[in-house]
Design a protein around this motif. Structure first.
Motif, short mmCIF file in Angstrom:
data_model
loop_
_atom_site.label_atom_id
_atom_site.label_comp_id
_atom_site.label_asym_id
_atom_site.label_seq_id
_atom_site.Cartn_x
_atom_site.Cartn_y
_atom_site.Cartn_z
N GLU A 1 0.84 -1.19 0.00
CA GLU A 1 0.00 0.00 0.00
C GLU A 1 0.88 1.24 0.00
OE1 GLU A 1 -3.71 0.63 1.93
OE2 GLU A 1 -3.66 -1.41 2.71
N THR A 2 0.45 2.23 -0.73
CA THR A 2 1.20 3.48 -0.85
C THR A 2 1.45 4.10 0.51
OG1 THR A 2 0.22 3.81 -3.02
CG2 THR A 2 1.21 5.72 -1.99
N ILE A 3 0.46 4.06 1.39
CA ILE A 3 0.62 4.68 2.71
C ILE A 3 1.70 3.97 3.54
CG2 ILE A 3 -1.20 3.40 3.89
CD1 ILE A 3 -1.84 6.28 5.17
N ASP A 4 1.84 2.65 3.38
CA ASP A 4 2.89 1.93 4.09
C ASP A 4 4.27 2.39 3.63
OD1 ASP A 4 1.05 0.48 5.56
OD2 ASP A 4 1.01 -1.19 4.13
N PHE A 5 4.41 2.61 2.33
CA PHE A 5 5.68 3.11 1.78
C PHE A 5 5.97 4.51 2.30
CE2 PHE A 5 8.10 5.51 -1.36
CZ PHE A 5 9.20 4.68 -1.54
N ILE A 6 4.95 5.38 2.27
CA ILE A 6 5.12 6.77 2.73
C ILE A 6 5.54 6.80 4.20
CG2 ILE A 6 3.86 8.92 3.22
CD1 ILE A 6 2.19 8.28 0.65
N GLU A 7 4.89 5.99 5.03
CA GLU A 7 5.22 5.94 6.46
C GLU A 7 6.60 5.34 6.70
OE1 GLU A 7 1.87 3.90 8.13
OE2 GLU A 7 0.65 5.72 8.19
N ALA A 8 6.96 4.30 5.91
CA ALA A 8 8.27 3.67 6.08
C ALA A 8 9.40 4.64 5.76
CB ALA A 8 8.38 2.44 5.18
N LYS A 9 9.16 5.55 4.82
CA LYS A 9 10.17 6.54 4.44
C LYS A 9 10.05 7.85 5.23
CE LYS A 9 12.17 4.10 1.31
NZ LYS A 9 13.56 3.70 1.46
N ASN A 10 9.08 7.93 6.15
CA ASN A 10 8.85 9.13 6.97
C ASN A 10 8.71 10.39 6.10
OD1 ASN A 10 8.92 7.82 9.49
ND2 ASN A 10 11.15 7.73 9.36
N LEU A 11 7.93 10.30 5.06
CA LEU A 11 7.73 11.44 4.16
C LEU A 11 6.71 12.42 4.76
CD1 LEU A 11 7.58 9.61 0.72
CD2 LEU A 11 9.54 10.72 1.79
N ASN A 12 6.95 13.71 4.53
CA ASN A 12 6.00 14.71 5.02
C ASN A 12 4.77 14.74 4.11
OD1 ASN A 12 6.59 16.26 2.72
ND2 ASN A 12 8.07 17.55 3.79
N TYR A 13 3.85 15.65 4.42
CA TYR A 13 2.57 15.72 3.70
C TYR A 13 2.75 15.93 2.21
CZ TYR A 13 -2.14 17.22 2.48
OH TYR A 13 -3.38 17.32 1.90
N ASN A 14 3.58 16.91 1.84
CA ASN A 14 3.76 17.22 0.42
C ASN A 14 4.40 16.05 -0.34
OD1 ASN A 14 2.63 19.78 0.56
ND2 ASN A 14 4.58 20.76 1.04
N LEU A 15 5.48 15.51 0.19
CA LEU A 15 6.16 14.41 -0.49
C LEU A 15 5.30 13.14 -0.48
CD1 LEU A 15 9.86 14.93 0.63
CD2 LEU A 15 8.77 15.55 -1.54
N GLY A 16 4.55 12.94 0.58
CA GLY A 16 3.64 11.80 0.61
C GLY A 16 2.59 11.90 -0.49
N ASN A 17 2.08 13.10 -0.71
CA ASN A 17 1.10 13.29 -1.79
C ASN A 17 1.74 13.10 -3.16
OD1 ASN A 17 -1.41 13.63 -0.60
ND2 ASN A 17 -0.92 15.71 0.00
N VAL A 18 2.99 13.51 -3.31
CA VAL A 18 3.70 13.28 -4.57
C VAL A 18 3.74 11.79 -4.87
CG1 VAL A 18 5.93 13.41 -5.75
CG2 VAL A 18 5.10 15.38 -4.45
N VAL A 19 4.14 11.00 -3.88
CA VAL A 19 4.20 9.53 -4.05
C VAL A 19 2.81 8.98 -4.33
CG1 VAL A 19 4.68 7.35 -2.86
CG2 VAL A 19 6.28 9.26 -2.66
N LYS A 20 1.82 9.45 -3.58
CA LYS A 20 0.45 8.96 -3.75
C LYS A 20 -0.05 9.18 -5.16
CE LYS A 20 -3.04 11.49 -2.38
NZ LYS A 20 -4.08 12.17 -1.58
N TYR A 21 0.09 10.41 -5.66
CA TYR A 21 -0.44 10.72 -6.99
C TYR A 21 0.34 10.02 -8.11
CZ TYR A 21 -3.81 13.96 -5.08
OH TYR A 21 -4.87 14.50 -4.40
N ILE A 22 1.64 9.87 -7.93
CA ILE A 22 2.43 9.18 -8.96
C ILE A 22 2.07 7.69 -8.99
CG2 ILE A 22 4.75 8.40 -9.55
CD1 ILE A 22 5.73 11.19 -8.72
N THR A 23 1.94 7.07 -7.82
CA THR A 23 1.68 5.63 -7.81
C THR A 23 0.29 5.28 -8.29
OG1 THR A 23 1.04 5.69 -5.46
CG2 THR A 23 3.33 5.13 -5.97
N ARG A 24 -0.65 6.18 -8.16
CA ARG A 24 -2.01 5.87 -8.60
C ARG A 24 -2.32 6.38 -10.00
NH1 ARG A 24 -6.48 9.62 -5.51
NH2 ARG A 24 -6.60 11.16 -7.16
N ALA A 25 -1.38 7.11 -10.61
CA ALA A 25 -1.64 7.79 -11.89
C ALA A 25 -2.13 6.85 -12.98
CB ALA A 25 -0.38 8.52 -12.35
#
Length: 153
Positions: free
Chosen positions: A103-127
């Motif tokens: 899940e994208t959120i597991d990756f974001i949390e594992a990398k300790n990404l902030n809100y902006n970078l987490g959204n970057v990952v989220k939108y790229i992975t679901r594109a």
């Protein structure tokens, strides 16, 4: 209905012909070919075009180094969950966020990404999986530009 009759004749003689081939041979519109296929199927005549061979599916290799999750996942795109299946949980595990086996959120949390970078990952992975690829990539760009601006301050 001159085109309709020639389309009918062509399809009965070449039931596996592609729509493109029928259009080229008869000069009819693709819509006319589709309608004639439907009429012929109603009459019990099988005239489904042959499917093209598809290229071998690309395999995604995802490794999260230094993460407690640390999976080595190999999942072909055909094995991913799709919308419309009865056992898909669109609230807790939507398929556009679980593609690739994590899940994208597991990756974001594992990398300790902030809100902006987490959204970057989220939108790229679901594109490629949610519907509007261009819009998701534009949103990712917007959050990335916002993060870049905040890094300069």
């Amino acid at each position: 209905m001159k085109n309709g009759m020639s389309v009918r004749k062509f399809l009965t003689q070449n039931p596996n012909a592609s729509t493109k081939a029928v259009v080229k041979a008869t000069g009819a519109l693709a819509k006319t070919v589709g309608t004639m296929r439907w009429i012929l199927r109603k009459e019990g005549i099988d005239c489904v075009p042959a499917r093209r061979e598809r290229k071998a599916k690309r395999v995604i290799d995802l490794t999260i180094a230094g993460s407690p999750l640390r999976p080595k996942i190999r999942m072909a795109p055909a094995d991913r969950p799709e919308f419309g299946t009865s056992n898909v949980d669109l609230v807790n595990q939507p398929p556009h966020y679980t593609t690739g086996g994590i899940e994208t959120i597991d990756f974001i949390e594992a990398k300790n990404l902030n809100y902006n970078l987490g959204n970057v990952v989220k939108y790229i992975t679901r594109a490629d999986h949610k519907g509007n690829r261009l819009q998701d990539l534009q949103k990712a760009k917007w959050y990335l530009e916002r993060e870049i601006l905040s890094a300069h301050i």
